[in-house]
Design an enzyme around this catalytic site. Structure first.
Site, PDB file in Angstrom:
ATOM      1  N   TYR A  12      19.532  35.382  50.555  1.00  0.00           N
ATOM      2  CA  TYR A  12      19.737  36.335  49.462  1.00  0.00           C
ATOM      3  C   TYR A  12      19.662  37.705  50.120  1.00  0.00           C
ATOM      4  O   TYR A  12      18.731  37.972  50.889  1.00  0.00           O
ATOM      5  CB  TYR A  12      18.630  36.260  48.406  1.00  0.00           C
ATOM      6  CG  TYR A  12      18.399  34.934  47.743  1.00  0.00           C
ATOM      7  CD1 TYR A  12      19.413  34.006  47.575  1.00  0.00           C
ATOM      8  CD2 TYR A  12      17.144  34.641  47.236  1.00  0.00           C
ATOM      9  CE1 TYR A  12      19.161  32.799  46.933  1.00  0.00           C
ATOM     10  CE2 TYR A  12      16.892  33.434  46.592  1.00  0.00           C
ATOM     11  CZ  TYR A  12      17.909  32.519  46.442  1.00  0.00           C
ATOM     12  OH  TYR A  12      17.659  31.318  45.815  1.00  0.00           O
ATOM     13  N   PHE A  43      12.265  37.889  53.490  1.00  0.00           N
ATOM     14  CA  PHE A  43      12.201  36.916  54.592  1.00  0.00           C
ATOM     15  C   PHE A  43      13.556  36.816  55.285  1.00  0.00           C
ATOM     16  O   PHE A  43      13.647  36.676  56.496  1.00  0.00           O
ATOM     17  CB  PHE A  43      11.762  35.549  54.055  1.00  0.00           C
ATOM     18  CG  PHE A  43      10.466  35.635  53.302  1.00  0.00           C
ATOM     19  CD1 PHE A  43       9.280  35.827  53.977  1.00  0.00           C
ATOM     20  CD2 PHE A  43      10.445  35.584  51.915  1.00  0.00           C
ATOM     21  CE1 PHE A  43       8.078  35.940  53.287  1.00  0.00           C
ATOM     22  CE2 PHE A  43       9.257  35.687  51.216  1.00  0.00           C
ATOM     23  CZ  PHE A  43       8.063  35.878  51.897  1.00  0.00           C
ATOM     24  N   CYS A  44      14.623  36.890  54.488  1.00  0.00           N
ATOM     25  CA  CYS A  44      15.973  36.860  55.066  1.00  0.00           C
ATOM     26  C   CYS A  44      16.204  38.137  55.874  1.00  0.00           C
ATOM     27  O   CYS A  44      16.826  38.111  56.947  1.00  0.00           O
ATOM     28  CB  CYS A  44      17.020  36.753  53.955  1.00  0.00           C
ATOM     29  SG  CYS A  44      16.743  35.331  52.874  1.00  0.00           S
ATOM     30  N   CYS A  62      16.292  39.503  49.950  1.00  0.00           N
ATOM     31  CA  CYS A  62      15.080  38.722  50.256  1.00  0.00           C
ATOM     32  C   CYS A  62      14.393  39.273  51.510  1.00  0.00           C
ATOM     33  O   CYS A  62      15.021  39.406  52.563  1.00  0.00           O
ATOM     34  CB  CYS A  62      15.511  37.271  50.460  1.00  0.00           C
ATOM     35  SG  CYS A  62      14.349  36.255  51.360  1.00  0.00           S
TER      36      CYS A  62
HETATM   37  N1  LIG Z   1       7.824  31.178  54.028  1.00  0.00           N
HETATM   38  C1  LIG Z   1       9.217  31.258  53.732  1.00  0.00           C
HETATM   39  C2  LIG Z   1       9.386  31.849  52.362  1.00  0.00           C
HETATM   40  C3  LIG Z   1      10.838  31.791  51.912  1.00  0.00           C
HETATM   41  C4  LIG Z   1      10.970  32.106  50.448  1.00  0.00           C
HETATM   42  O1  LIG Z   1      10.012  32.061  49.671  1.00  0.00           O
HETATM   43  N2  LIG Z   1      12.197  32.394  50.049  1.00  0.00           N
HETATM   44  C5  LIG Z   1      12.481  32.636  48.673  1.00  0.00           C
HETATM   45  C6  LIG Z   1      13.464  33.786  48.563  1.00  0.00           C
HETATM   46  S1  LIG Z   1      12.822  35.332  49.118  1.00  0.00           S
HETATM   47  C7  LIG Z   1      13.138  31.428  48.053  1.00  0.00           C
HETATM   48  O2  LIG Z   1      14.095  30.914  48.581  1.00  0.00           O
HETATM   49  N3  LIG Z   1      12.594  30.953  46.947  1.00  0.00           N
HETATM   50  C8  LIG Z   1      13.063  29.780  46.269  1.00  0.00           C
HETATM   51  C9  LIG Z   1      14.107  30.015  45.253  1.00  0.00           C
HETATM   52  O3  LIG Z   1      14.784  31.044  45.262  1.00  0.00           O
HETATM   53  O4  LIG Z   1      14.290  29.137  44.441  1.00  0.00           O
HETATM   54  C10 LIG Z   1       9.909  32.110  54.791  1.00  0.00           C
HETATM   55  O5  LIG Z   1       9.217  32.918  55.446  1.00  0.00           O
HETATM   56  O6  LIG Z   1      11.113  31.937  55.030  1.00  0.00           O
END
Ligand SMILES: N[C@@H](CCC(=O)N[C@@H](CS)C(=O)NCC(=O)O)C(=O)O
Length: 322
Positions: free
Chosen positions: A100, A105-106, A103
């Site tokens: 995203y 993390f992205c 995001c």
């Molecule tokens: N610990 C993971 C956290 C990733 C995360 O929580 N990503 C979120 C978006 S910022 C996500 O995909 N959430 C699930 C969703 O959107 O349904 C990382 O560092 O990559």
């Protein structure tokens, strides 16, 4: 009227501006489960907000997310200077980032790829259908595909790539670098949501950014912008309490000052060049930099000079057309 799964939409849309960790793990799971059980007209923001409120119990455990490396490293290796030019050792043919746009993390992974000049294609994931990542069992972003190999979790992705760039090093992080990568994931990220949804106008500004940069249909964009902003304005107040934040701006400024103090007068935490902690902090701050909260942060703290150095050090995006 078209009906969409409102909780799913919102939980996914908001996660990407820092809430995912704040509402993450078990709570997020509940949101998604609830989303699977409940559909609602997202033209009803009050319903939306109430449903969210139901799922944001303060007693729910906070889940830390992806704190960085598990491996030790010599302090010399904290500077990435030499490795920026070490890509003859790691020449993937095809790198795809499922993400995203907003995001944090992205954005951490993007900052790494940009810094190392590793060309990558962006596959923007629709946060509602997630059809772009149907092929994967992992249901979060970022996901990185490197020549067909799936990598997940931002810190793990970065550790893996770093190892491939430096195959002769069997150690990844110095203690300081590791500590501050953890601080980014476990503290800095939590401070962002209460700030970007602090007021109604800031919540709207944030959702404008999220929806205009994300993979939304026109209809989803319009609905998500207004209902999302309204709901997150209220949710952010709960997140504040959950993370013991009384004044969100003060917390943001304090985090920025803490970071500058950690530099101890160095150009970067890594010394004369950024290390993985610099890239992580820069990555999560990049999506808010041009929102009101990011501008306020730069105007009211000493972080601006480091941020500008990071911008020029990271340089142009290594993104290529998909
Ligand atoms: N610990 C993971 C956290 C990733 C995360 O929580 N990503 C979120 C978006 S910022 C996500 O995909 N959430 C699930 C969703 O959107 O349904 C990382 O560092 O990559």
């Amino acid at each position: 009227m078209r009906r969409v799964n409102g909780v799913a939409l919102l939980s996914r849309a908001v996660v990407c501006m820092g809430s995912s960790t704040a509402v993450g793990g078990a709570t997020q799971q509940r949101l998604v489960q609830a989303a699977m059980l409940n559909t609602c007209s997202i033209s009803n923001p009050l319903w939306f907000t109430r449903r969210l409120g139901d799922h944001f119990g303060l007693s729910k455990p906070s889940v830390s997310c992806g704190a960085g490396g598990h491996v030790c490293f010599s302090s010399n290796a904290t500077s990435l200077a030499q490795e920026v030019h070490a890509q003859d050792k790691f020449l993937p043919k095809d790198v795809e980032l499922y993400q995203y746009e907003a995001c944090p993390f992205c954005n951490k992974v993007r900052a790494f790829l940009d810094y190392y000049k590793i060309p990558y294609k962006v596959m923007e994931v629709n946060p509602i259908s997630k059809k772009e990542i149907k092929w994967s069992d992992y249901k979060k972003v970022p996901i990185l595909k490197v020549d067909g190999e799936q990598m997940v979790d931002s810190s793990d992705i970065i550790d893996k790539l770093f190892q491939r760039i430096n195959p002769e090093n069997n150690v990844v992080n110095g203690e300081e670098e590791k500590k501050w990568r953890g601080w980014v994931d476990n503290h800095l990220v939590h401070v962002l949501s209460p700030n970007i949804y602090r007021t109604a106008s800031e919540a709207l500004e944030s959702f404008d950014y999220i929806t205009s940069h994300g993979n939304f249909s026109l209809y989803e964009r319009i609905v998500a912008k207004y209902t999302g902003a309204a709901a997150m304005y209220f949710v952010s107040k709960k997140l504040k309490k959950k993370h013991n934040i009384t004044d969100e701006r003060a917390a943001l400024y304090e985090a920025a000052e803490t970071w500058v103090d950690a530099l101890k007068g160095r150009q970067f935490l890594g010394g004369s060049n950024p290390n993985l902690a610099d890239l992580a902090a820069f990555g999560v701050l990049r999506p808010i930099r041009h929102l009101k909260s990011g501008k306020d942060m730069v105007e009211n703290t000493r972080i601006g000079e480091w941020y500008t150095r990071m911008e020029s050090s990271v340089g142009e995006s290594a993104r290529i057309e998909a």
